[in-house]
Design a protein around this motif. Structure first.
Motif, PDB file in Angstrom:
ATOM      1  N   GLN A 176      -1.609  -5.831 -51.774  1.00 14.97           N
ATOM      2  CA  GLN A 176      -2.349  -4.579 -51.979  1.00 14.97           C
ATOM      3  C   GLN A 176      -3.533  -4.418 -51.027  1.00 14.97           C
ATOM      4  N   PHE A 177      -3.739  -5.430 -50.202  1.00 14.79           N
ATOM      5  CA  PHE A 177      -4.819  -5.344 -49.214  1.00 14.79           C
ATOM      6  C   PHE A 177      -4.273  -5.513 -47.807  1.00 14.79           C
ATOM      7  N   GLY A 178      -3.059  -5.022 -47.612  1.00 10.44           N
ATOM      8  CA  GLY A 178      -2.477  -5.030 -46.269  1.00 10.44           C
ATOM      9  C   GLY A 178      -1.798  -6.320 -45.858  1.00 10.44           C
ATOM     10  N   GLY A 179      -1.615  -7.232 -46.819  1.00 12.38           N
ATOM     11  CA  GLY A 179      -0.976  -8.508 -46.485  1.00 12.38           C
ATOM     12  C   GLY A 179       0.519  -8.361 -46.249  1.00 12.38           C
ATOM     13  N   THR A 180       1.008  -8.888 -45.124  1.00 11.95           N
ATOM     14  CA  THR A 180       2.445  -8.902 -44.826  1.00 11.95           C
ATOM     15  C   THR A 180       2.769 -10.227 -44.127  1.00 11.95           C
ATOM     16  N   MET A 181       4.069 -10.465 -43.930  1.00  6.42           N
ATOM     17  CA  MET A 181       4.479 -11.701 -43.247  1.00  6.42           C
ATOM     18  C   MET A 181       4.088 -11.685 -41.771  1.00  6.42           C
ATOM     19  N   ASN A 182       3.645 -10.534 -41.256  1.00 11.24           N
ATOM     20  CA  ASN A 182       3.234 -10.466 -39.856  1.00 11.24           C
ATOM     21  C   ASN A 182       1.721 -10.588 -39.681  1.00 11.24           C
ATOM     22  N   ASN A 183       1.025 -10.911 -40.778  1.00 11.14           N
ATOM     23  CA  ASN A 183      -0.395 -11.246 -40.694  1.00 11.14           C
ATOM     24  C   ASN A 183      -0.569 -12.354 -39.641  1.00 11.14           C
ATOM     25  N   LYS A 184      -1.673 -12.291 -38.897  1.00  8.10           N
ATOM     26  CA  LYS A 184      -1.866 -13.221 -37.768  1.00  8.10           C
ATOM     27  C   LYS A 184      -1.881 -14.692 -38.187  1.00  8.10           C
ATOM     28  N   VAL A 185      -2.557 -14.983 -39.298  1.00 10.55           N
ATOM     29  CA  VAL A 185      -2.615 -16.369 -39.764  1.00 10.55           C
ATOM     30  C   VAL A 185      -1.217 -16.856 -40.132  1.00 10.55           C
ATOM     31  N   VAL A 186      -0.483 -16.014 -40.862  1.00  9.53           N
ATOM     32  CA  VAL A 186       0.878 -16.359 -41.302  1.00  9.53           C
ATOM     33  C   VAL A 186       1.794 -16.560 -40.095  1.00  9.53           C
ATOM     34  N   TYR A 187       1.732 -15.629 -39.163  1.00  9.08           N
ATOM     35  CA  TYR A 187       2.555 -15.679 -37.948  1.00  9.08           C
ATOM     36  C   TYR A 187       2.283 -16.976 -37.169  1.00  9.08           C
ATOM     37  N   ASN A 188       0.997 -17.292 -37.009  1.00  6.00           N
ATOM     38  CA  ASN A 188       0.636 -18.484 -36.241  1.00  6.00           C
ATOM     39  C   ASN A 188       0.994 -19.777 -36.968  1.00  6.00           C
ATOM     40  N   LEU A 189       0.863 -19.781 -38.283  1.00  4.30           N
ATOM     41  CA  LEU A 189       1.292 -20.955 -39.060  1.00  4.30           C
ATOM     42  C   LEU A 189       2.802 -21.152 -38.927  1.00  4.30           C
ATOM     43  N   HIS A 190       3.540 -20.046 -38.989  1.00  8.97           N
ATOM     44  CA  HIS A 190       4.998 -20.077 -38.849  1.00  8.97           C
ATOM     45  C   HIS A 190       5.383 -20.792 -37.549  1.00  8.97           C
ATOM     46  N   TYR A 191       4.767 -20.355 -36.451  1.00 12.32           N
ATOM     47  CA  TYR A 191       5.121 -20.947 -35.157  1.00 12.32           C
ATOM     48  C   TYR A 191       4.599 -22.365 -34.998  1.00 12.32           C
ATOM     49  N   ALA A 192       3.481 -22.668 -35.643  1.00 11.76           N
ATOM     50  CA  ALA A 192       2.961 -24.041 -35.593  1.00 11.76           C
ATOM     51  C   ALA A 192       3.974 -24.999 -36.237  1.00 11.76           C
ATOM     52  N   PHE A 193       4.509 -24.609 -37.385  1.00 13.49           N
ATOM     53  CA  PHE A 193       5.513 -25.445 -38.048  1.00 13.49           C
ATOM     54  C   PHE A 193       6.789 -25.522 -37.204  1.00 13.49           C
ATOM     55  N   TYR A 194       7.198 -24.386 -36.653  1.00 22.95           N
ATOM     56  CA  TYR A 194       8.410 -24.386 -35.828  1.00 22.95           C
ATOM     57  C   TYR A 194       8.246 -25.328 -34.627  1.00 22.95           C
ATOM     58  N   ASN A 195       7.077 -25.257 -34.004  1.00 23.56           N
ATOM     59  CA  ASN A 195       6.818 -26.086 -32.819  1.00 23.56           C
ATOM     60  C   ASN A 195       6.730 -27.577 -33.155  1.00 23.56           C
ATOM     61  N   MET A 196       6.518 -27.878 -34.431  1.00 20.72           N
ATOM     62  CA  MET A 196       6.507 -29.284 -34.868  1.00 20.72           C
ATOM     63  C   MET A 196       7.896 -29.759 -35.292  1.00 20.72           C
ATOM     64  N   GLY A 197       8.905 -28.885 -35.117  1.00 30.01           N
ATOM     65  CA  GLY A 197      10.266 -29.294 -35.430  1.00 30.01           C
ATOM     66  C   GLY A 197      10.760 -28.892 -36.804  1.00 30.01           C
ATOM     67  N   PHE A 198      10.005 -28.010 -37.478  1.00 30.33           N
ATOM     68  CA  PHE A 198      10.437 -27.521 -38.794  1.00 30.33           C
ATOM     69  C   PHE A 198      11.356 -26.309 -38.665  1.00 30.33           C
ATOM     70  N   THR A 199      12.301 -26.182 -39.576  1.00 30.75           N
ATOM     71  CA  THR A 199      12.999 -24.915 -39.795  1.00 30.75           C
ATOM     72  C   THR A 199      12.107 -24.103 -40.726  1.00 30.75           C
ATOM     73  N   VAL A 200      11.750 -22.892 -40.305  1.00 30.35           N
ATOM     74  CA  VAL A 200      10.700 -22.141 -41.012  1.00 30.35           C
ATOM     75  C   VAL A 200      11.181 -20.776 -41.500  1.00 30.35           C
ATOM     76  N   LEU A 201      10.691 -20.390 -42.667  1.00 25.97           N
ATOM     77  CA  LEU A 201      10.934 -19.057 -43.219  1.00 25.97           C
ATOM     78  C   LEU A 201       9.613 -18.447 -43.662  1.00 25.97           C
ATOM     79  N   ARG A 202       9.357 -17.230 -43.197  1.00 17.54           N
ATOM     80  CA  ARG A 202       8.284 -16.445 -43.800  1.00 17.54           C
ATOM     81  C   ARG A 202       8.925 -15.156 -44.275  1.00 17.54           C
ATOM     82  N   PHE A 203       8.334 -14.503 -45.261  1.00 11.60           N
ATOM     83  CA  PHE A 203       8.996 -13.319 -45.817  1.00 11.60           C
ATOM     84  C   PHE A 203       7.953 -12.388 -46.428  1.00 11.60           C
ATOM     85  N   ASN A 204       8.382 -11.160 -46.692  1.00 11.80           N
ATOM     86  CA  ASN A 204       7.523 -10.194 -47.373  1.00 11.80           C
ATOM     87  C   ASN A 204       7.745 -10.255 -48.880  1.00 11.80           C
TER      88      ASN A 204
END
Length: 217
Positions: A36-64
């Motif tokens: 309700q305050f504009g939060g989505t899976m494309n939020n910058k923190v979420v997006y960057n965490l997603h790629y940080a995990f991916y770059n460490m060798g994780f299979t990653v899922l983020r979602f709305n």
């Protein structure tokens, strides 16, 4: 960016899924801030965490969460969102049966949901909670907290004041058998804007990499 649609409790949920080539890669889900305050899976923190995990060798899922983007349903005070997160983890696990590690990361409202998911799912081996809103939500369900993790927040956070986060961490520190690591990023606001984003991601990466080499929970 592989888009996925999977079944949630209230209909379809929209996500972004990044698999590794290795069949036994660790898995992680990343949970976004308040719908309700504009939060989505494309939020910058979420997006960057997603790629940080991916770059460490994780299979990653983020979602709305329900009612955000193309996800069906409507906001449900955190109750339905927790069910959405459980469905997302089910979906991720169904395609990655051989994973030895399962992590959950959440930002703000997503950190609150992530910690609740942790209580329900014993297979989660580690967590990252970014800017947990301990002033707005009750975290007392973490008794005991089932696995070790990192809580990270900024010293200039006006949304979730550092004093409340410290109080939460101090309570968790009293629990035996797990280790809560607490990092405060000097000068960072709730959203880790500017150069603080790099500090957030570097701190998270260092923590997760260290934990993956350890055998304890």
């Amino acid at each position: 960016m592989p888009e996925v649609i999977f079944a949630g409790p209230e209909g379809r949920l929209e996500g972004r899924y990044h698999p590794q080539k290795e069949k036994d890669a660790p898995i992680a889900i990343v949970l976004h801030p308040h719908p309700q305050f504009g939060g989505t899976m494309n939020n910058k923190v979420v997006y960057n965490l997603h790629y940080a995990f991916y770059n460490m060798g994780f299979t990653v899922l983020r979602f709305n969460f329900r009612g955000v983007g193309r996800s069906q349903g409507e906001y449900d005070q955190g109750v339905g969102e927790l069910s959405d997160a459980a469905s997302a983890l089910d979906y991720l696990q169904s395609m990655n049966n051989n994973s030895k590690h399962c992590w959950v990361a959440g930002f703000s409202f997503g950190a609150w949901i992530g910690m609740q998911l942790l209580m329900r799912r014993p297979e989660i081996t580690g967590f990252i909670s970014v800017s947990p809103p301990a002033n707005m939500y009750d975290f007392s369900f973490l008794a005991p907290c089932p696995s070790s993790g990192l809580i990270i927040n900024g010293t200039s956070d006006r949304v979730a004041p550092p004093a409340d986060t410290s109080a939460l961490v101090n309570k968790l520190h009293e629990q035996k058998g797990i280790t809560i690591t607490h990092e405060e990023v000097e000068g960072a606001d709730h959203f880790f804007q500017g150069p603080h984003m790099d500090t957030l991601i570097d701190t998270t990466t260092d923590y997760v990499k260290r934990r993956l080499t350890e055998s304890t929970r």
